[in-house]
Design an enzyme around this catalytic site. Structure first.
Site, PDB file in Angstrom:
ATOM      1  CE  LYS A  11       6.422   5.195  13.387  1.00 25.73           C
ATOM      2  NZ  LYS A  11       5.188   4.867  12.766  1.00 25.73           N
TER       3      LYS A  11
ATOM      4  NE  ARG B 205      -7.087  -6.964   1.388  1.00 26.39           N
ATOM      5  CZ  ARG B 205      -7.775  -6.931   2.510  1.00 26.39           C
ATOM      6  NH1 ARG B 205      -8.149  -8.055   3.067  1.00 26.39           N
ATOM      7  NH2 ARG B 205      -8.088  -5.800   3.071  1.00 26.39           N
TER       8      ARG B 205
ATOM      9  CD  GLU C 155       3.573  11.234  13.469  1.00 29.86           C
ATOM     10  OE1 GLU C 155       4.631  10.708  13.111  1.00 29.86           O
ATOM     11  OE2 GLU C 155       2.457  10.753  13.186  1.00 29.86           O
TER      12      GLU C 155
ATOM     13  N   GLY D 266       0.839  -1.210   0.000  1.00 23.49           N
ATOM     14  CA  GLY D 266       0.000   0.000   0.000  1.00 23.49           C
ATOM     15  C   GLY D 266       0.868   1.250   0.000  1.00 23.49           C
TER      16      GLY D 266
END
Ligand SMILES: NC(=O)c1ccc[n+]([C@@H]2O[C@H](COP(=O)([O-])OP(=O)(O)OC[C@H]3O[C@@H](n4cnc5c(N)ncnc54)[C@H](O)[C@@H]3O)[C@@H](O)[C@H]2O)c1
Ligand SMILES: O=C(O)[C@H](O)[C@@H](O)[C@H](O)[C@H](O)COP(=O)(O)O
Length: 294
Positions: free
Chosen positions: A166, A31, A173, A9
């Site tokens: 993360k 997919r 963030e 993606g």
């Protein structure tokens, strides 16, 4: 080296390209037939030489778990799975145990850089055993920006540590974006300010608050001055909530990150029952005027 990459993606598609440019062979499976190299996970596993390395870059949660479970059924002892999506760190232990029971190795990798990673490289934070990470170093080296490895890559700790780092990165963030956004509203709302765009632009070099997010803010204002085409509704995909949950679990004060998460929730309300109640209570105890509903 030749690896398998599942999920092509916004992230995986560009990562495949950057890996290939960096000399790592990739067979990708998605997919979505428009982007995939092969028709199924079985075909992917046929194409990747053993002992295999399979990078998973699908949506976190049930999708990542389903893909990793399927890999657990199909891979061989000695193969290595790297989960590069934004999985919650608590998922990593489960995935690792599931795979380790079959002799399959597991590494979690927090990946940062978004759709810009293809050109800029990705910041990487990994969790797992040193030997597994050593084995995957050519992949990490191809994905990260050029320069010193330690400037964009870290082995944070054991399984789950990469995704924990993360998660905290994304909590930060949230807080940074919220602070910039509030500054934007303050400047844009003040009659004596005639140069909102110019102010942010001029903050890009030399100031204390210069940053990549500030650069992106200038870019967003260039594309859409006044943000006329953007609704004030902000999604979240979990990392901020998990950061706040961790802050609570460990009694660590995190007011800025928590407020920035709640600001997103507030952005989704057309009307606020809570604020109606505040107004009702002011009226009840002090006789203060209520602004009638329209
Ligand atoms: N977009 C970002 O800025 C960003 C940055 C860092 C990490 N991440 C994380 O990386 C992961 C992927 O993010 P994305 O932005 O590329 O998402 P995306 O929705 O753009 O892409 C996901 C891809 O996975 C495919 N997919 C879904 N289920 C599948 C399955 N069962 N088998 C094979 N393919 C399947 C979809 O078809 C799609 O192409 C997520 O965990 C996300 O949180 C995203
Ligand atoms: O470091 C990054 O590349 C970003 O943080 C990336 O991980 C992604 O854009 C977030 O998943 C968005 O998270 P929210 O949907 O929670 O804002």
């Amino acid at each position: 080296m030749h690896i398998g990459l599942i999920g092509l993606g916004k992230m995986g598609f560009n990562m495949r390209e950057r890996l290939r440019k960096g000399g790592v062979g990739v067979t990708g499976y998605d997919r979505n037939s428009e982007v995939t190299d092969v028709a199924s996970i079985d075909r992917l596993l046929d194409k990747v030489p053993a002992p295999r390395i399979i990078w998973v870059m699908v949506p976190a949660g049930s999708t990542a778990s389903a893909v990793i479970t399927e890999l657990g059924e199909k891979l061989e002892p000695g193969d290595l799975v790297i989960d590069g999506g934004n999985s919650r760190f608590t998922e990593d232990q489960k995935h690792s145990e599931l795979l380790t029971a079959k002799g399959i190795r597991f590494v979690d990798c927090g990946v940062s850089g978004g759709v810009w990673g293809l050109q800029n490289g990705y910041g990487l934070m990994v969790g797992g055993e040193a030997a597994d990470i050593e084995r995957a170093l050519p992949i990490f080296d191809a994905l990260r920006p050029d320069g010193e490895r330690a400037d964009s890559f870290v082995h944070v700790g054991g399984v789950g540590a990469g995704h924990y780092a993360k998660m905290v990165h994304n909590g930060i963030e949230y807080g940074l974006m919220q602070a910039y956004a509030e500054g934007y509203q303050l400047l844009a709302s003040k009659d004596i300010i005639t140069e909102v765009f110019g102010t942010f632009r001029a903050w890009q070099k030399g100031t204390v608050v210069r940053s990549w997010l500030l650069d992106l803010m200038v870019r967003a204002l260039e594309e859409d001055p006044g943000l006329q085409n953007i609704d004030d509704y902000v999604e979240d995909s979990g990392e901020g909530r998990w950061t706040v949950e961790e802050a609570i679990a460990n009694a660590i004060p995190a007011p800025a990150i928590t407020a920035s998460l709640f600001a997103r929730f507030a952005s989704r309300e057309d009307s606020s029952p809570a604020m109606k109640m505040v107004s009702a209570l002011r009226h009840q105890f002090g006789g203060h005027a209520i602004r009638p509903a329209e």
